[in-house]
Each structure stands twice: as C-alpha cells, then as structure tokens.
Scaffold this active site. Structure first.
Site, PDB file in Angstrom:
ATOM      1  N   GLU A   1      10.692  16.023  14.646  1.00  0.00           N
ATOM      2  CA  GLU A   1      11.118  15.727  13.281  1.00  0.00           C
ATOM      3  C   GLU A   1      10.380  16.675  12.328  1.00  0.00           C
ATOM      4  OE1 GLU A   1       9.937  11.927  11.488  1.00  0.00           O
ATOM      5  OE2 GLU A   1      11.942  11.837  10.581  1.00  0.00           O
TER       6      GLU A   1
ATOM      7  N   GLU B   1       9.972   1.049  10.454  1.00  0.00           N
ATOM      8  CA  GLU B   1      11.005   2.066  10.213  1.00  0.00           C
ATOM      9  C   GLU B   1      10.323   3.407  10.400  1.00  0.00           C
ATOM     10  OE1 GLU B   1      13.966   1.329   9.934  1.00  0.00           O
ATOM     11  OE2 GLU B   1      14.103  -0.651   9.005  1.00  0.00           O
TER      12      GLU B   1
ATOM     13  N   THR C   1       2.081   6.912  13.657  1.00  0.00           N
ATOM     14  CA  THR C   1       1.344   5.837  12.988  1.00  0.00           C
ATOM     15  C   THR C   1       1.988   4.482  13.273  1.00  0.00           C
ATOM     16  OG1 THR C   1       0.759   7.430  11.272  1.00  0.00           O
ATOM     17  CG2 THR C   1       0.344   5.127  10.769  1.00  0.00           C
TER      18      THR C   1
ATOM     19  N   CYS D   1      14.108  10.198   6.659  1.00  0.00           N
ATOM     20  CA  CYS D   1      14.132   9.877   8.085  1.00  0.00           C
ATOM     21  C   CYS D   1      15.553   9.873   8.625  1.00  0.00           C
ATOM     22  CB  CYS D   1      13.415   8.567   8.371  1.00  0.00           C
ATOM     23  SG  CYS D   1      13.752   7.296   7.183  1.00  0.00           S
TER      24      CYS D   1
ATOM     25  N   GLY E   1       7.056   4.900   8.158  1.00  0.00           N
ATOM     26  CA  GLY E   1       6.280   6.134   8.235  1.00  0.00           C
ATOM     27  C   GLY E   1       6.567   6.824   9.550  1.00  0.00           C
ATOM     28  N   SER E   2       5.595   7.602  10.008  1.00  0.00           N
ATOM     29  CA  SER E   2       5.802   8.384  11.223  1.00  0.00           C
ATOM     30  C   SER E   2       5.779   7.483  12.463  1.00  0.00           C
ATOM     31  CB  SER E   2       4.702   9.436  11.341  1.00  0.00           C
ATOM     32  OG  SER E   2       3.448   8.791  11.458  1.00  0.00           O
ATOM     33  N   THR E   3       6.431   7.945  13.514  1.00  0.00           N
ATOM     34  CA  THR E   3       6.423   7.191  14.767  1.00  0.00           C
ATOM     35  C   THR E   3       4.999   7.097  15.311  1.00  0.00           C
ATOM     36  OG1 THR E   3       8.722   7.714  15.250  1.00  0.00           O
ATOM     37  CG2 THR E   3       7.321   7.197  17.141  1.00  0.00           C
TER      38      THR E   3
ATOM     39  N   LYS F   1       0.863  -1.186   0.000  1.00  0.00           N
ATOM     40  CA  LYS F   1       0.000   0.000   0.000  1.00  0.00           C
ATOM     41  C   LYS F   1       0.896   1.231   0.000  1.00  0.00           C
ATOM     42  CE  LYS F   1      -1.604   2.924   2.855  1.00  0.00           C
ATOM     43  NZ  LYS F   1      -1.588   4.137   1.996  1.00  0.00           N
TER      44      LYS F   1
HETATM   45  P1  ADP Z   1       3.169  10.785   7.184  1.00  0.00           P
HETATM   46  O1  ADP Z   1       2.746  11.494   8.432  1.00  0.00           O
HETATM   47  O2  ADP Z   1       4.579  10.982   6.821  1.00  0.00           O
HETATM   48  O3  ADP Z   1       2.227  10.899   6.031  1.00  0.00           O
HETATM   49  P2  ADP Z   1       2.215   8.231   8.050  1.00  0.00           P
HETATM   50  O4  ADP Z   1       2.950   7.443   9.032  1.00  0.00           O
HETATM   51  O5  ADP Z   1       0.899   8.769   8.438  1.00  0.00           O
HETATM   52  O6  ADP Z   1       3.245   9.292   7.581  1.00  0.00           O
HETATM   53  O7  ADP Z   1       2.013   7.421   6.696  1.00  0.00           O
HETATM   54  C1  ADP Z   1       2.870   6.405   6.234  1.00  0.00           C
HETATM   55  C2  ADP Z   1       2.014   5.359   5.571  1.00  0.00           C
HETATM   56  O8  ADP Z   1       1.122   4.834   6.537  1.00  0.00           O
HETATM   57  C3  ADP Z   1       1.149   5.866   4.425  1.00  0.00           C
HETATM   58  O9  ADP Z   1       1.073   4.880   3.416  1.00  0.00           O
HETATM   59  C4  ADP Z   1      -0.199   6.036   5.095  1.00  0.00           C
HETATM   60  O10 ADP Z   1      -1.284   5.937   4.197  1.00  0.00           O
HETATM   61  C5  ADP Z   1      -0.190   4.862   6.045  1.00  0.00           C
HETATM   62  N1  ADP Z   1      -1.134   4.982   7.165  1.00  0.00           N
HETATM   63  C6  ADP Z   1      -1.581   6.110   7.761  1.00  0.00           C
HETATM   64  N2  ADP Z   1      -2.456   5.823   8.735  1.00  0.00           N
HETATM   65  C7  ADP Z   1      -2.577   4.473   8.772  1.00  0.00           C
HETATM   66  C8  ADP Z   1      -3.350   3.557   9.553  1.00  0.00           C
HETATM   67  N3  ADP Z   1      -4.182   3.975  10.498  1.00  0.00           N
HETATM   68  N4  ADP Z   1      -3.213   2.255   9.304  1.00  0.00           N
HETATM   69  C9  ADP Z   1      -2.352   1.809   8.359  1.00  0.00           C
HETATM   70  N5  ADP Z   1      -1.628   2.615   7.576  1.00  0.00           N
HETATM   71  C10 ADP Z   1      -1.724   3.943   7.766  1.00  0.00           C
END
Ligand code: ADP
Length: 464
Positions: free
Chosen positions: A355, A229, A211, A263, A207-209, A154
């Site tokens: 960050e 990561e 999430t 990152c 992605g973000s810490t 995804k």
């Molecule tokens: P950013 O804040 O940099 O956009 P995220 O950590 O939110 O980073 O996003 C990284 C990935 O995680 C993206 O593909 C995003 O669609 C996905 N994502 C965001 N929220 C969720 C969730 N609740 N469950 C699974 N994947 C998610």
C-alpha cells in the site's frame, strides 16, 4: 506533555501548535467519560436523538470553519473538506434515528418470557488516522453515542485540529460535558494507554495493518471489543466490454482523490489485454487533467501529501529507474507535492504489492475474467474495488468473486453512511456505517422471566 508544531502541507508554514498529552490525560478522560455516559444513558431515547440532531445542526453551522481547519492542517482541497464536514453532519443525522430504534427481541421460550436488551458498552475509544480525520472519527462516534456510550478520540499526531473542534462543538451543542472527548497524543503513549485502560470497553481503530495487528494483540489482554479498518490495495478491473472512455476518465479519481491517501484507493488498475493500449492512450490525458494545486482554490482536485515524512515514503516507490508510463503535474516550491504517477511494473514489484498511500497507480494487463479475479485477489488486503463492464452477468460474477468488502460496478464509490463499510482479510475486522453500526457499540443482554405454567384453558386461548 510535549508541544509540537502542526505544519500546513501546502505551504510548510506552522499552522499552530498542539499539546501532545500523556497517560494521565487518558485516566482523567476515562473518569470524566464514565460520569458523562451515566447522564447520557439515563436520558430518554428521544432526548438522545434530539441531542444528536442538535450536534448535526451545530456541525452544519460550523461547516466552513471545520473545512478551513482541514485545509490548513491536512492540505485537503477546500471542496473536499466542505464535503467532509457535511458528511459528519449527515452521519450524525443518520444515527440520530437510532436511539429510538435500538429494539431488543422477545423470544419464545418454555416456562416464561425471554427478552434481549441492547446495552451500551460504556466508554468507547476511537483511534483515527491522518487521512480523513473528521469523517473517520464520526463513523465511530456517531453510532457509539447513538447506542448510549461516551467516546474518547485520539486523533493522529499530525491532524488533530478538526477532531478537537468537533468535541468543542458537541459541548456547545448541549451534549453532556465529557461525552465526546479528544485526547491528542502519540500512538505509543496515548494510544497505548487507551488499549490498556480497563475503563474503555471497545476500541475502534483505523490505520495501518501493521498497527492494527498490534491493536488486536493488546485488545486480547482484556478481551476488549474491537473494530479495525486497515489498509488496502484495491483493484480497478477494466474489461474490454466496458465504456472505455468513461473507465479511463474516472480511473484517476478512483486512486488520486485525497492525493491517494485513501485506504479505498483503486491503486492497481487491471486492464484486459485486448484494450490495454487504447486504455493507456485514454488514461494519459485524464491523468494530465487532474488539477493539482492550492487547496484553497475551489477548482483544485488534488492537494499535497500530508507531511514530509510521508512524501519520502511515497517517493521511495518511484525511484529514478521506475517504470513510469506518464505523470500528471504538481506545483513547484514549498509544500509536499507529488504528481499523479502511473507505473507499469512487473506483477511482483513492491509498488504492485504494498500500500503506497499516495498518488501512484500501477497498471497491469490481464487475459480473461478468471485471470482478472486471480490478480485482484492476489493481495493480503480486501477493502474495495471497481469493476468496469457492460455485461451484467459478468459484473455480478466478478463482484461475488473478488474478496473485498466494498465493490462498485462502473463507479468508484465506496462510502455511503447508509451502507456497511469494511474489509475482508487483513483490511480489517467488523464493519462501520450502515444501519447496523450502533449494534457494534452494544452488548446483548438476555433476560428470562419465569412465569407460572399456563392452565390448559389459558393455553388454548393463546393458540386460538
Ligand atoms: P500511519 O502509518 O498511517 O501513520 P498508524 O496505523 O501508525 O498509521 O496510525 C494510525 C493511528 O494509530 C494514529 O492515531 C496513531 O497515533 C495510532 N497509533 C500508532 N501506534 C499506536 C500504538 N502502538 N497504539 C495505539 N495507537 C497507535
């Protein structure tokens, strides 16, 4: 299903539209992936190795197309985007050696033979961010496929194009249909469906810490395997005994590459107080020299930020009264441009702690080695870092003392496909890349075979 526009970050023009899919697409993808995985796992190891080499060659053949897609979709400079496509090829080539090397062990036990097998997990879900769409996807899918799994990716909502194309290329290259699938969609729809799906055995999340913590919580419901990561706030520690010219000349590239959307960005420069003023004198022209501009120009070193929403987030760290030491340049007009920016804030300022994920760096002085280590470690993150010194003993002492997964001395390199990558503390869980990555996509199965007791004569032969 929702149709959304993808915007070119350098021009603000619509590149194309993409269908964001829903939970039912995840159900379908998982069913298809299980069928493909059975076919893939039944192939000989040599055939799977050949399949990955074919995919690497196909990625190489489509390098320019993939690079152009990333320029248009993510605003990456063309030179960097070409490197990214080549990196995907190299990651695939590296892990194409793995299917024939995933050996188990034979372990001495009483009363029989004991051996271990590296079984594939089955179907692996990969959730990627928007900063390095194709390279980060490949860090998951190449070793996962090498270990005999099927993969569903995804991609992030804003940047799905290269990932979608990579899955098409995989099928064109002859991998079983459905072995590598992409389900574009929202995190809270497709991402959540993947986290909750009983047919997915492992999630690789980048992605973000924030999430990432959520992914970990949801994974616990079904004890899904996870690799995370996450964020970083890495230090670039410059000691007085270093080659100061070189440290200053390279510092901008340690943080402003990919417009700071990295990152591993060395977003906190720590400079020994005795050389602080001289370092700042050298840093100013280096920052001014970063070529920020049109991503399709080969000479460009830094492009725009990925989106307007992200631009607003980054800009919030540089309010009108921000302690700006100096800034580089950025084009005027359309596009999410943000000039490289150097701040000299107080140590507890949010620009130092959080960050930013943009081209904003903070510079702080330190007194001695212990002070440098304490400041470097005063963060919830622990992903990367750089140490500039000409004293080998100090380089080793400080490398051992900084709590981060990827350190470099007198350089800013973090990522090589042949070495492990990942974070300490809240920067992640587990490691990607390196020789052991395929093992992270296997379950160890132990099999004991009872064998009748040996006669004394047989035992003696066995020990002679
Ligand atoms: P950013 O804040 O940099 O956009 P995220 O950590 O939110 O980073 O996003 C990284 C990935 O995680 C993206 O593909 C995003 O669609 C996905 N994502 C965001 N929220 C969720 C969730 N609740 N469950 C699974 N994947 C998610």
């Amino acid at each position: 299903m929702t149709v959304v526009d993808l915007i070119n970050p350098a021009t603000e023009e619509v590149v194309t539209t993409v269908d964001l899919l829903d939970e039912s697409a995840v159900d379908e993808a998982v069913a298809t992936a299980h069928r493909a995985q059975r076919i893939w796992a039944a192939l000989s190891p040599a055939a799977r190795a050949a399949g990955l080499r074919d995919l690497a060659a196909a990625v190489d053949g489509n390098r320019d197309e993939l690079a152009a897609l990333e320029v248009a979709n993510s605003g990456h400079p063309i030179g960097q985007a070409r490197w990214e496509a080549e990196h995907v090829r190299d990651v695939l080539t590296f892990y194409s050696a793995s299917p024939e090397r995933l050996s188990g062990k034979q372990i001495p036990v009483a009363g029989g033979i004991d051996m271990t097998f590296c079984d594939p997990i089955g179907v692996v879900g990969i959730i990627t961010p928007w900063n390095f769409p194709m390279t980060i996807a490949s860090w998951g899918f190449a070793p996962a496929l090498a270990a005999g799994n099927a993969v569903i990716v995804k991609p992030a909502e804003w940047t799905p194009l290269t990932t979608i194309r990579l899955a098409e290329i995989a099928e064109e290259a002859g991998l079983p249909p459905g072995l590598l699938q992409v389900v574009p969609g929202r995190g809270d729809v497709v991402g959540e469906a993947m986290l909750g799906h009983p047919g997915i055995g492992k999630i690789v999340f980048t992605g973000s810490t924030r999430t990432g913590r959520h992914v970990m919580t949801r994974a616990a419901e079904s004890v899904k395997r996870i690799t995370l990561e996450l964020g970083g706030k890495s230090a670039n520690i410059v000691f007085a005994d270093s080659d100061l010219e070189q440290a200053a000349a390279t510092a901008p590239y340690g943080v402003f590459d990919n417009a700071g959307q990295d990152c591993c960005a060395r977003s906190r420069i720590l400079v020994q107080r005795s050389v602080y003023d001289r370092f700042m004198e050298l840093l100013e022209p280096a920052v001014a020299g970063v070529r920020v501009g049109d991503p399709i120009d080969d000479a460009t070193e830094m492009g725009p930020l990925v989106s307007r929403a992200h631009w607003q987030k980054v800009a919030s760290y540089v309010p009108d009264d921000a302690p700006v030491a100096f800034r580089g340049t950025a084009p005027e007009g359309p596009g999410f441009w943000f000039p490289p920016t150097v701040l000299t804030p107080q140590p507890n300022d949010r620009a130092v702690v959080e960050e930013i994920f943009g081209p904003v760096v903070t510079v702080l002085p330190f007194d001695d080695e212990a002070d440098a280590i304490a400041i470097a470690n005063a963060t919830e993150y622990g992903l990367a870092g750089s140490i500039w010194t000409d004293d080998l003993s100090r380089a080793l002492r400080v490398s051992r003392a900084v709590a981060a997964g990827n350190l470099s001395v007198n350089s800013h390199s973090s990522v090589r496909y042949s070495t492990p990558f990942g974070g300490f503390k809240q920067s992640g869980l587990g490691r990607e890349l390196g020789p052991d990555a395929p093992l992270g996509f296997t379950e160890t199965k132990n099999v004991f075979i009872a064998v009748g007791a040996a006669t004394p004569a047989q035992s003696q032969r066995g020990t002679s």
